[in-house]
Design an enzyme around this catalytic site. Structure first.
Site, PDB file in Angstrom:
ATOM      1  CG  ASP A 178       3.992   3.199  -1.210  1.00 50.75           C
ATOM      2  OD1 ASP A 178       5.028   2.807  -1.781  1.00 50.75           O
ATOM      3  OD2 ASP A 178       2.978   2.482  -1.067  1.00 50.75           O
ATOM      4  CD  GLU A 206       2.027  -1.617   2.906  1.00 48.99           C
ATOM      5  OE1 GLU A 206       2.455  -2.521   2.162  1.00 48.99           O
ATOM      6  OE2 GLU A 206       1.663  -0.498   2.500  1.00 48.99           O
ATOM      7  CE  LYS A 229       8.115   1.323  -0.367  1.00 50.36           C
ATOM      8  NZ  LYS A 229       6.690   1.100  -0.662  1.00 50.36           N
ATOM      9  CD  GLU A 267       1.907   0.398  -5.760  1.00 48.39           C
ATOM     10  OE1 GLU A 267       3.096   0.142  -5.515  1.00 48.39           O
ATOM     11  OE2 GLU A 267       1.002   0.325  -4.905  1.00 48.39           O
ATOM     12  NE  ARG A 311      10.936  -2.927   0.817  1.00 49.05           N
ATOM     13  CZ  ARG A 311       9.654  -2.639   0.692  1.00 49.05           C
ATOM     14  NH1 ARG A 311       8.759  -3.136   1.518  1.00 49.05           N
ATOM     15  NH2 ARG A 311       9.242  -1.834  -0.264  1.00 49.05           N
ATOM     16  NE  ARG A 318       0.403  -2.694  -5.225  1.00 47.63           N
ATOM     17  CZ  ARG A 318      -0.882  -2.492  -5.019  1.00 47.63           C
ATOM     18  NH1 ARG A 318      -1.738  -2.475  -6.036  1.00 47.63           N
ATOM     19  NH2 ARG A 318      -1.353  -2.342  -3.811  1.00 47.63           N
TER      20      ARG A 318
HETATM   21  C1  GCV Z   1       5.002  -5.174  -1.617  1.00 44.35           C
HETATM   22  C2  GCV Z   1       2.870  -0.349  -1.314  1.00 44.35           C
HETATM   23  C3  GCV Z   1       2.327  -1.312  -2.344  1.00 44.35           C
HETATM   24  C4  GCV Z   1       2.414  -2.745  -1.868  1.00 44.35           C
HETATM   25  C5  GCV Z   1       3.866  -3.067  -1.500  1.00 44.35           C
HETATM   26  C6  GCV Z   1       4.329  -2.065  -0.444  1.00 44.35           C
HETATM   27  C7  GCV Z   1       5.788  -2.247  -0.073  1.00 44.35           C
HETATM   28  O1  GCV Z   1       2.047  -0.303  -0.202  1.00 44.35           O
HETATM   29  O2  GCV Z   1       1.004  -0.950  -2.650  1.00 44.35           O
HETATM   30  O3  GCV Z   1       1.958  -3.569  -2.901  1.00 44.35           O
HETATM   31  O4  GCV Z   1       3.993  -4.374  -1.023  1.00 44.35           O
HETATM   32  O5  GCV Z   1       4.175  -0.745  -0.946  1.00 44.35           O
HETATM   33  O6  GCV Z   1       6.607  -1.522  -0.621  1.00 44.35           O
HETATM   34  O7  GCV Z   1       6.088  -3.096   0.742  1.00 44.35           O
END
Ligand code: GCV
Length: 607
Positions: free
Chosen positions: A313, A234, A308, A341, A267, A110
């Site tokens: 997101d 993820e 976050k 992003e 996180r 990103r």
């Molecule tokens: C670093 C989103 C972004 C990912 C990122 C993720 C995160 O999904 O698209 O690129 O990965 O957030 O914050 O871990």
């Protein structure tokens, strides 16, 4: 290259090796008209105080405080203001961090400002002068921690814990005079690469391995700020693989860092990224609260949970994450994203301070103990790709120091330091920047709906791109209605909020327009507060968004930007306009084809 510190064009010599001598060096070079006395008062820590009497200017603070105070005074002077008689300041949060998502192959996840400032070809590779300029830039707005590698830890970044330590230590040395401490992202499954059969956080051998790894790292970099971890998110490894909780996973790493005074930043970005779109029982924004609320109070005291700002997101508009309002016994950092992003890839103009002010309207500042932001930096000559993206870095530092900072004032300071336009032109630029998020929102994200972007790239319109996919990000538009009901009659997400938020968002006739489709599923004929139908409002916003982008282009053409900024700004504005046009037509056509309802003003929509 120095962004708002362009006037500090003299390099910082490598011989300046600590914060106090750096503060003295900067003041002497930048403000030669004054004679400064620096008084080291360690009890002031990162804070500083200043007084000016009888021709003598006295700055007091801990070493970091002296440096921050020096930059404050320099920036006042650079923006044409007189130094005050008395002033004092101290940061609101102790941890004010930039998270770089840099990979060691030189790419930046990103990243929209070129390749990594630190890595290339699987190794550290950087220009020491540039790193010193970066340190100066961060310190000038009080940022004090830099996490240099991607939270998705790809090989060979795992080697930061061993083979690459000397290189890491050399980078830490360069940034130390600027009071910028390093942090590294680590991979939870790392022990598996060292012959251990598991990475189970309750396994004594695994715990011993991490303790040893921490000892090694701290022997090389005694002031490392700590580790940052993305786990069970993820497809990253984490404690769930061993039936352990995130508190157990985080506490194991925190225990390894504790003897060294390090913090473990964990996180809270965890959700099911393999959702079946047919599954209506799962609603992605519910995930962080559901996972972490039962663990409140279970985290060690050197763990910070990094949340976050919204429950999804980093969309253009999301309500504040209910987790930030709910945890009582867990130290938290709020995570922002400077990297654009979903907000225009540093092609489209998107100034973030107004959005951050909305967050702090809802979040009492003392609910969090730290603040972090995903970096928008890269190897481009101007560091941020679009020259205006530097505003977001500048303003983030100011916000992390004082979350009550006024967005318009901070934007004005940045504009003045960067361009020094005459007042009328400065006002035009500030007003354009302050309105830029709303313009972008108008042509991209209807009334709180996000995710209508091209999948994976996240630039440009694609209203169905994520609709039948696994990421849990649906708008469910059909021929009569759009949105998801997140009230207690629907997915129940709204129940995660305190009562006052439930009242604000729960009733569609009361809910603020711009959040409407985040919380509700409504027919296109729903009548908005101003009498327009929901669908007409969507059409109008998209037509207006494009027109306002066109007006921005005209304003920018008339402003006297110097080169190379002028060329970059015009070229990107042209691309922004093309993007706005594409969004307008794709979104309006999408809803027109579904609903069959024409625009009341007869403007062109494609059937
Ligand atoms: C670093 C989103 C972004 C990912 C990122 C993720 C995160 O999904 O698209 O690129 O990965 O957030 O914050 O871990």
């Amino acid at each position: 290259m120095q962004a708002w510190l362009r006037s500090l064009s003299f390099p910082v010599p490598s011989s300046v090796s600590d914060a106090v001598s750096l503060a003295r060096f900067e003041l002497e070079r930048a403000l030669p008209a004054y004679s400064f006395r620096l008084s080291v008062q360690p009890e002031l820590g990162e804070g500083w105080s200043f007084s000016r009497r009888d021709g003598e200017a006295c700055l007091a603070g801990g070493p970091a405080g002296l440096l921050y105070g020096a930059y404050h005074l320099i920036q006042l002077s650079l923006s044409g203001q007189a130094l005050p008689e008395e002033a004092a300041s101290a940061p609101r949060y102790a941890l004010r961090m930039i998270n770089c998502w840099d990979n060691m192959d030189g790419t930046v996840e990103r990243g929209y400002a070129g390749r990594s400032l630190f890595f290339e070809g699987g190794a550290f590779q950087y220009d020491p002068d540039r790193i010193r300029s970066l340190g100066r830039l961060l310190a000038s707005v009080g940022l004090n921690v830099l996490c240099i590698n991607n939270v998705n830890v790809h090989f060979p970044a795992q080697l930061l814990l061993e083979d690459l330590l000397p290189d890491l230590a050399a980078l830490a040395d360069l940034l130390r005079p600027f009071c910028v401490r390093l942090m590294i992202s680590v991979d939870f499954s790392q022990p598996l690469r060292h012959g251990l059969p598991s990475a189970d956080p309750l396994d004594p051998a695994v715990r011993a391995w991490w303790a040893e790894a921490a000892n090694r790292v701290y022997a090389a970099i005694p002031d490392l700020a700590g580790f940052l971890v993305k786990a069970d998110s993820e497809n990253r490894p984490g404690p769930h693989a061993y039936g352990r909780s995130h508190a157990e996973g985080a506490n194991m790493l925190a225990e390894a860092l504790r003897p060294h005074g390090g913090v473990l930043v964990w996180r809270a970005f965890v959700y099911n990224c393999h959702q079946d779109w047919r599954d209506t029982a799962t609603d992605r924004p519910r995930a962080p609260w559901e996972l972490y609320m039962p663990m409140d109070g279970q985290f060690a005291d050197n763990v910070i949970l990094q949340v976050k700002h919204g429950p999804f997101d980093f969309q253009v508009r999301e309500p504040l994450s209910p987790l930030l309002l709910s945890l009582r016994h867990t130290p938290m950092a709020m995570e922002l994203q400077l990297a654009q992003e979903y907000t225009g890839h540093q092609i489209d103009i998107y100034a973030m301070p107004p959005m951050w002010q909305e967050l702090f309207r809802d979040l009492p500042a003392d609910r969090i103990c730290a603040i972090t932001a995903v970096s928008n930096l890269g190897r481009d000559e101007n560091l941020t790709g679009h020259p205006f993206a530097a505003l977001n870095l500048f303003a983030f530092g100011r916000l992390a120091w004082d979350p009550a900072v006024d967005p318009a004032e901070v934007t004005r300071q940045w504009a003045r330091l960067t361009y020094a336009f005459p007042e009328a032109q400065e006002r035009q630029l500030v007003s354009l920047l302050m309105g830029s998020r709303r313009v972008y929102e108008k042509y991209t994200a209807p009334l709180g709906l996000g995710w209508m972007v091209n999948p994976h790239v996240h630039y440009g319109p694609n209203p169905s791109g994520y609709e039948f996919d696994q990421w849990g990000t649906y708008h469910k538009a059909n021929h009569t209605a759009v949105g998801i009901d997140r009230t207690r009659n629907g997915t129940g997400y709204l129940s995660q909020y305190p009562e006052s938020f439930q009242r604000r968002y729960g009733d569609p006739s009361v809910c603020p327009d711009l959040d409407l489709l985040f919380f509700h599923r409504l027919p296109y004929s729903f009548v908005m507060k101003d009498g327009r139908t929901l669908l007409q409002r969507i059409y109008d916003d998209h037509f207006e968004g494009y027109e306002e982008a066109a007006a921005m282009q005209e304003t920018l053409k008339a402003l006297p930007f110097p080169e190379p900024d002028a060329g970059v700004i015009q070229e990107r504005m042209q691309r922004q306009l093309a993007n706005a046009r594409e969004w307008r037509d794709v979104i309006n056509t999408f809803f027109f084809r579904l609903s069959g309802i024409p625009d009341q003003h007869g403007r062109v929509i494609y059937d």
